[in-house]
Design an enzyme around this catalytic site. Structure first.
Site, PDB file in Angstrom:
ATOM      1  N   HIS A 105       7.331  12.806 -11.649  1.00 16.78           N
ATOM      2  CA  HIS A 105       6.710  11.605 -11.052  1.00 16.78           C
ATOM      3  C   HIS A 105       5.507  12.051 -10.232  1.00 16.78           C
ATOM      4  O   HIS A 105       5.632  12.390  -9.050  1.00 16.78           O
ATOM      5  CB  HIS A 105       7.755  10.880 -10.183  1.00 16.78           C
ATOM      6  CG  HIS A 105       7.299   9.570  -9.611  1.00 16.78           C
ATOM      7  ND1 HIS A 105       8.161   8.566  -9.238  1.00 16.78           N
ATOM      8  CD2 HIS A 105       6.058   9.095  -9.340  1.00 16.78           C
ATOM      9  CE1 HIS A 105       7.479   7.540  -8.756  1.00 16.78           C
ATOM     10  NE2 HIS A 105       6.181   7.846  -8.795  1.00 16.78           N
ATOM     11  N   GLU A 129      11.212   0.496  -5.544  1.00 15.62           N
ATOM     12  CA  GLU A 129      10.511   1.232  -4.474  1.00 15.62           C
ATOM     13  C   GLU A 129      10.401   0.261  -3.285  1.00 15.62           C
ATOM     14  O   GLU A 129      10.977   0.497  -2.232  1.00 15.62           O
ATOM     15  CB  GLU A 129       9.125   1.683  -4.971  1.00 15.62           C
ATOM     16  CG  GLU A 129       8.311   2.446  -3.924  1.00 15.62           C
ATOM     17  CD  GLU A 129       6.897   2.798  -4.413  1.00 15.62           C
ATOM     18  OE1 GLU A 129       6.427   2.173  -5.387  1.00 15.62           O
ATOM     19  OE2 GLU A 129       6.264   3.695  -3.795  1.00 15.62           O
ATOM     20  N   ASP A 150       2.150  11.075  -4.973  1.00 13.33           N
ATOM     21  CA  ASP A 150       0.698  11.167  -4.733  1.00 13.33           C
ATOM     22  C   ASP A 150       0.470  12.212  -3.633  1.00 13.33           C
ATOM     23  O   ASP A 150       0.241  11.850  -2.467  1.00 13.33           O
ATOM     24  CB  ASP A 150       0.157   9.803  -4.292  1.00 13.33           C
ATOM     25  CG  ASP A 150       0.424   8.730  -5.333  1.00 13.33           C
ATOM     26  OD1 ASP A 150      -0.304   8.692  -6.337  1.00 13.33           O
ATOM     27  OD2 ASP A 150       1.389   7.964  -5.154  1.00 13.33           O
TER      28      ASP A 150
HETATM   29  N1  ADE Z   1       0.496   4.244  -7.953  1.00 10.05           N
HETATM   30  C1  ADE Z   1       0.373   5.451  -7.408  1.00 10.05           C
HETATM   31  N2  ADE Z   1       1.425   5.722  -6.622  1.00 10.05           N
HETATM   32  C2  ADE Z   1       2.251   4.661  -6.687  1.00 10.05           C
HETATM   33  C3  ADE Z   1       3.509   4.334  -6.115  1.00 10.05           C
HETATM   34  N3  ADE Z   1       4.158   5.158  -5.284  1.00 10.05           N
HETATM   35  N4  ADE Z   1       4.042   3.145  -6.397  1.00 10.05           N
HETATM   36  C4  ADE Z   1       3.415   2.294  -7.208  1.00 10.05           C
HETATM   37  N5  ADE Z   1       2.241   2.555  -7.773  1.00 10.05           N
HETATM   38  C5  ADE Z   1       1.668   3.730  -7.518  1.00 10.05           C
HETATM   39 ZN    ZN Z   2       4.660   6.615  -8.219  1.00  8.62          ZN
END
Ligand code: ADE
Ligand code: ZN
Length: 337
Positions: A17, A200, A279
């Protein structure tokens, strides 16, 4: 160093991820902005980093799309991907499955071929020069329409040999998985793997939809699945991998403190989480930094760390023989420490 930390850091692992655009470090962002003659709304690396203070997913996404807007040419995408691969190699990642957001580029006039071409060329060099195997997952932006996702899948057709799967990311609340039912069915017919961000920020119902309507093979995040006992049982019974991202959860206020991260509860419930960076340039670190944050905050055992490492390979889209070889490598490492 704490024994568990060094065990986790030095272990061979997979990352499942990782948004390649979310690995864009401010130093490289400035360098590419300068060579492309693009003006960033920040005057220094420090100023950019100071802006990375988010109350929720949307606040992050606004700045994430702004950051990626300096990427214009094939070489930019190559440099971005190569920089990530170097960090991953340093963290003993031997297999990575990365996301990219083509709509974040094509809507700015960047050619699909340049975005995917640069990423794929770097992945190929990463395999040849660092021994990192990889898969590439094309994400649809869920705040856009399903028609837009269909058009993106059409645009991707000449590049299908480079694409292993499709995913669903961006603003989760208000954009349930069911919105993308038809385009996921089409992707499935093309033989692509299917994953989706769910749970999430969104409710357990979104995880159910990802499973039942999109027919995904992995859930990205899945934190809020724990609110629904029946869903937990379903995920456990199916051995569904959850690609969990601890530092992301903290930075985006999905959790209030790393001591309250759901990974121990997921493991205790028989789920299959693995650890990922999401990220890394925006959230404070790469995959080993995520292991550090977990181990520092939580009473994880050696068996827990071993399970997280195994799940990273088990949940991957490697072939059976690649998976067996990676797990043998992990077992040999664990037998020696
Ligand atoms: N795009 C990049 N990171 C993300 C995340 N954590 N949740 C949803 N979209 C994303
Ligand atoms: Zn993500």
């Amino acid at each position: 160093m704490n024994a568990l930390l060094s065990l986790a850091h030095n272990a061979p692992k997979a990352e499942l991820h990782l948004h390649i655009e979310g690995s864009f470090e401010p130093e490289l962002m400035f360098e590419i902005a300068q060579r492309n003659g693009v003006k960033l709304p920040f005057s220094s690396v420090e100023e950019i980093r100071a802006a990375y203070d988010f109350a929720n997913l949307q606040e992050f996404l606004d700045i994430y799309y702004q950051g990626m807007s300096v990427l214009l040419h094939e070489q930019d995408f190559y440099d971005l991907t190569m920089a990530y691969l170097r960090r991953a190699h340093n963290d003993n990642v031997i297999h990575t499955e990365i996301f990219f957001d083509p709509q974040g580029h094509t809507e700015r006039g960047v050619a699909f071929a340049d975005a995917i071409g640069g990423i794929a060329r770097a992945l190929d060099d990463g395999r040849k020069n660092m021994g990192i195997s990889s898969r590439l997952i094309m994400c649809f932006l869920r705040h856009l329409s399903e028609d837009d996702a269909h058009a993106t899948l059409e645009e991707a057709k000449p590049f299908l040999p480079l694409i292993d799967g499709v995913g669903l990311d961006s603003s989760e609340l208000g954009h349930p998985p069911a919105k993308f039912k038809n385009v996921f069915a089409k992707a499935r017919d093309l033989g692509l793997h299917l994953v989706a961000h769910a749970g999430e920020e969104g409710p357990p119902a979104y995880v159910w939809e990802a499973l039942d309507i999109l027919k995904v093979q992995r859930i990205d995040h899945g934190n809020r699945a724990l609110e629904d006992e029946k869903l937990v049982k379903r995920l456990a019974d199916e051995g569904m991998c959850l690609t969990v991202c601890p530092l992301s959860n903290l930075k985006l206020c999905v959790i209030d403190n790393m001591r309250n991260h759901p990974i121990p509860a997921m493991l205790a419930a028989g789920l299959k989480p693995c650890v990922n960076a999401d990220d890394p340039s925006y959230f404070g670190g790469y995959v080993n930094d995520n292991f550090t944050a977990l181990i520092d905050a939580l009473p994880l055992t050696r068996a827990d760390i071993e399970a997280l490492l195994r799940n990273s390979f088990d949940g991957s889209f490697m072939s059976d023989s690649e998976k067996a070889a990676a797990l043998t490598k992990l077992d040999a490492y664990l037998a020696g420490v």
